[in-house]
Design a protein around this motif. Sequence first.
Motif, PDB file in Angstrom:
ATOM      1  N   PRO A 184       0.856  -1.260   0.105  1.00 55.00           N
ATOM      2  CA  PRO A 184       0.010  -0.001   0.061  1.00 55.00           C
ATOM      3  C   PRO A 184       0.636   1.343   0.053  1.00 55.00           C
ATOM      4  O   PRO A 184       1.326   1.862   1.184  1.00 55.00           O
ATOM      5  CB  PRO A 184      -0.827  -0.200   1.403  1.00 55.00           C
ATOM      6  CG  PRO A 184       0.131  -0.885   2.211  1.00 55.00           C
ATOM      7  CD  PRO A 184       0.867  -1.937   1.343  1.00 55.00           C
ATOM      8  N   THR A 185       1.182   1.755  -0.980  1.00 54.70           N
ATOM      9  CA  THR A 185       2.132   2.622  -1.282  1.00 54.70           C
ATOM     10  C   THR A 185       1.614   4.183  -1.726  1.00 54.70           C
ATOM     11  O   THR A 185       2.233   5.073  -1.982  1.00 54.70           O
ATOM     12  CB  THR A 185       3.248   2.600  -2.282  1.00 54.70           C
ATOM     13  OG1 THR A 185       2.978   2.166  -3.413  1.00 54.70           O
ATOM     14  CG2 THR A 185       4.159   1.591  -1.374  1.00 54.70           C
ATOM     15  N   THR A 186       0.465   3.760  -2.249  1.00 53.47           N
ATOM     16  CA  THR A 186      -0.281   5.121  -2.699  1.00 53.47           C
ATOM     17  C   THR A 186      -1.545   5.683  -1.713  1.00 53.47           C
ATOM     18  O   THR A 186      -1.891   4.904  -0.894  1.00 53.47           O
ATOM     19  CB  THR A 186      -1.212   4.723  -4.068  1.00 53.47           C
ATOM     20  OG1 THR A 186      -2.052   3.876  -4.167  1.00 53.47           O
ATOM     21  CG2 THR A 186      -0.093   4.174  -5.319  1.00 53.47           C
ATOM     22  N   ARG A 187      -1.961   6.847  -2.123  1.00 53.31           N
ATOM     23  CA  ARG A 187      -3.262   7.434  -1.159  1.00 53.31           C
ATOM     24  C   ARG A 187      -4.284   6.549  -1.483  1.00 53.31           C
ATOM     25  O   ARG A 187      -5.076   6.552  -0.423  1.00 53.31           O
ATOM     26  CB  ARG A 187      -3.181   8.943  -1.607  1.00 53.31           C
ATOM     27  CG  ARG A 187      -4.235   9.493  -0.665  1.00 53.31           C
ATOM     28  CD  ARG A 187      -4.267  11.115  -0.980  1.00 53.31           C
ATOM     29  NE  ARG A 187      -5.115  11.579   0.109  1.00 53.31           N
ATOM     30  CZ  ARG A 187      -5.734  12.750   0.008  1.00 53.31           C
ATOM     31  NH1 ARG A 187      -5.255  13.531  -1.194  1.00 53.31           N
ATOM     32  NH2 ARG A 187      -6.531  13.200   0.764  1.00 53.31           N
ATOM     33  N   SER A 188      -4.601   5.987  -2.531  1.00 53.66           N
ATOM     34  CA  SER A 188      -5.854   5.528  -2.753  1.00 53.66           C
ATOM     35  C   SER A 188      -5.836   4.059  -1.892  1.00 53.66           C
ATOM     36  O   SER A 188      -6.905   3.505  -1.876  1.00 53.66           O
ATOM     37  CB  SER A 188      -5.959   4.917  -4.343  1.00 53.66           C
ATOM     38  OG  SER A 188      -5.048   4.433  -4.775  1.00 53.66           O
ATOM     39  N   ASP A 189      -4.665   3.522  -1.543  1.00 56.05           N
ATOM     40  CA  ASP A 189      -4.748   2.288  -0.698  1.00 56.05           C
ATOM     41  C   ASP A 189      -5.359   2.495   0.748  1.00 56.05           C
ATOM     42  O   ASP A 189      -5.424   1.589   1.295  1.00 56.05           O
ATOM     43  CB  ASP A 189      -3.356   1.641  -0.787  1.00 56.05           C
ATOM     44  CG  ASP A 189      -2.845   1.205  -2.223  1.00 56.05           C
ATOM     45  OD1 ASP A 189      -3.619   1.017  -2.917  1.00 56.05           O
ATOM     46  OD2 ASP A 189      -1.974   1.357  -2.459  1.00 56.05           O
ATOM     47  N   TRP A 190      -5.359   3.640   0.979  1.00 53.67           N
ATOM     48  CA  TRP A 190      -5.416   4.183   2.406  1.00 53.67           C
ATOM     49  C   TRP A 190      -6.983   4.737   2.667  1.00 53.67           C
ATOM     50  O   TRP A 190      -6.936   5.446   3.685  1.00 53.67           O
ATOM     51  CB  TRP A 190      -4.492   4.826   3.084  1.00 53.67           C
ATOM     52  CG  TRP A 190      -3.122   4.254   3.142  1.00 53.67           C
ATOM     53  CD1 TRP A 190      -2.261   4.280   2.146  1.00 53.67           C
ATOM     54  CD2 TRP A 190      -2.620   3.309   4.100  1.00 53.67           C
ATOM     55  NE1 TRP A 190      -1.008   3.509   2.469  1.00 53.67           N
ATOM     56  CE2 TRP A 190      -1.449   2.927   3.769  1.00 53.67           C
ATOM     57  CE3 TRP A 190      -3.143   2.720   5.208  1.00 53.67           C
ATOM     58  CZ2 TRP A 190      -0.666   1.822   4.198  1.00 53.67           C
ATOM     59  CZ3 TRP A 190      -2.374   1.655   5.991  1.00 53.67           C
ATOM     60  CH2 TRP A 190      -1.226   1.410   5.304  1.00 53.67           C
ATOM     61  N   LEU A 191      -7.685   4.609   1.573  1.00 58.20           N
ATOM     62  CA  LEU A 191      -9.126   5.354   1.665  1.00 58.20           C
ATOM     63  C   LEU A 191     -10.097   5.175   2.817  1.00 58.20           C
ATOM     64  O   LEU A 191     -10.598   5.937   3.342  1.00 58.20           O
ATOM     65  CB  LEU A 191      -9.799   5.299   0.329  1.00 58.20           C
ATOM     66  CG  LEU A 191      -9.250   5.892  -0.782  1.00 58.20           C
ATOM     67  CD1 LEU A 191     -10.067   5.565  -2.036  1.00 58.20           C
ATOM     68  CD2 LEU A 191      -9.097   7.390  -0.614  1.00 58.20           C
ATOM     69  N   ALA A 192      -9.910   3.893   3.444  1.00 62.66           N
ATOM     70  CA  ALA A 192     -10.801   3.468   4.338  1.00 62.66           C
ATOM     71  C   ALA A 192     -10.416   4.368   5.526  1.00 62.66           C
ATOM     72  O   ALA A 192     -11.397   4.300   6.509  1.00 62.66           O
ATOM     73  CB  ALA A 192     -10.510   1.971   4.485  1.00 62.66           C
ATOM     74  N   TRP A 193      -9.267   4.927   5.905  1.00 53.76           N
ATOM     75  CA  TRP A 193      -8.788   5.494   7.062  1.00 53.76           C
ATOM     76  C   TRP A 193      -8.977   7.122   6.762  1.00 53.76           C
ATOM     77  O   TRP A 193      -8.589   7.862   7.599  1.00 53.76           O
ATOM     78  CB  TRP A 193      -7.459   5.127   7.518  1.00 53.76           C
ATOM     79  CG  TRP A 193      -7.586   3.599   8.020  1.00 53.76           C
ATOM     80  CD1 TRP A 193      -7.919   3.287   9.378  1.00 53.76           C
ATOM     81  CD2 TRP A 193      -6.900   2.584   7.322  1.00 53.76           C
ATOM     82  NE1 TRP A 193      -7.819   1.920   9.490  1.00 53.76           N
ATOM     83  CE2 TRP A 193      -7.345   1.301   8.213  1.00 53.76           C
ATOM     84  CE3 TRP A 193      -6.977   2.277   5.955  1.00 53.76           C
ATOM     85  CZ2 TRP A 193      -7.083   0.105   7.856  1.00 53.76           C
ATOM     86  CZ3 TRP A 193      -6.812   0.982   5.527  1.00 53.76           C
ATOM     87  CH2 TRP A 193      -6.651  -0.025   6.481  1.00 53.76           C
ATOM     88  N   GLU A 194      -9.255   7.379   5.617  1.00 55.64           N
ATOM     89  CA  GLU A 194      -9.353   8.778   5.042  1.00 55.64           C
ATOM     90  C   GLU A 194     -10.508   9.360   5.819  1.00 55.64           C
ATOM     91  O   GLU A 194     -11.679   9.000   5.605  1.00 55.64           O
ATOM     92  CB  GLU A 194      -9.255   8.756   3.900  1.00 55.64           C
ATOM     93  CG  GLU A 194      -8.828  10.106   2.902  1.00 55.64           C
ATOM     94  CD  GLU A 194      -7.523  10.649   2.986  1.00 55.64           C
ATOM     95  OE1 GLU A 194      -7.320  11.696   3.094  1.00 55.64           O
ATOM     96  OE2 GLU A 194      -6.545   9.795   3.163  1.00 55.64           O
ATOM     97  N   SER A 195     -10.698  10.539   6.349  1.00 54.61           N
ATOM     98  CA  SER A 195     -11.778  11.237   6.922  1.00 54.61           C
ATOM     99  C   SER A 195     -12.167  12.333   5.694  1.00 54.61           C
ATOM    100  O   SER A 195     -11.477  12.841   5.102  1.00 54.61           O
ATOM    101  CB  SER A 195     -11.517  11.643   8.414  1.00 54.61           C
ATOM    102  OG  SER A 195     -10.607  12.690   8.206  1.00 54.61           O
TER     103      SER A 195
END
Length: 187
Positions: A164-175
């Motif tokens: 998970p190196t891109t921002r889209s990989d972390w969308l679940a934790w994005e507010s």
Amino acid sequence: MPSQPLEDSPLPPQWVLDLQSPPRRKGKNAATFSNPPGYSETAVGKRSASSKVAPRKVPSTEETDALKVKKSWEVALAPAKQLPMNAIMMYMSGNSLQIFSIMMVFMLFKTPLTGIVQTNEAFRRYETDGNRDTILAAKGCYVLMQLLALALGVWKVHKMGLLPTTRSDWLAWESERTPLERAFFAF
């Protein structure tokens, strides 16, 4: 009736006689063979029957320690010899998720990790009190080579898109962003 010797009994065949008696050995200097060109008995030197082979000299502790250090460096550099082959195999296996590439990546992670865990066992037979410092350097090199193999595995996982190196990989934790201002229509 007295028994008479059987003079008419046939002799055994030649192959039976050959099997019952071992073949005759020919001497080393058979008269039928001449020496090859360039052969000189004086250059080779004849061993007499009275000459004895000298017993092997027992190596000193310094010589054995030097040999053990040399062997420990061979063990330490062995993972580096596997790196080019592993890199080519990873390149050739492709970046798609297939059973072959997944198994290759699994082995690429498993082998260095078990190598790092078993470092002391790999060098135990070479370690003595006299060469402990040099073996420690070889152990460090061995761990470094195993970490390079592990880095190759991380590179392959990154190329497969599993890290998970891109921002889209972390969308679940994005507010959701809260805006600082709001703009409204005015009629």
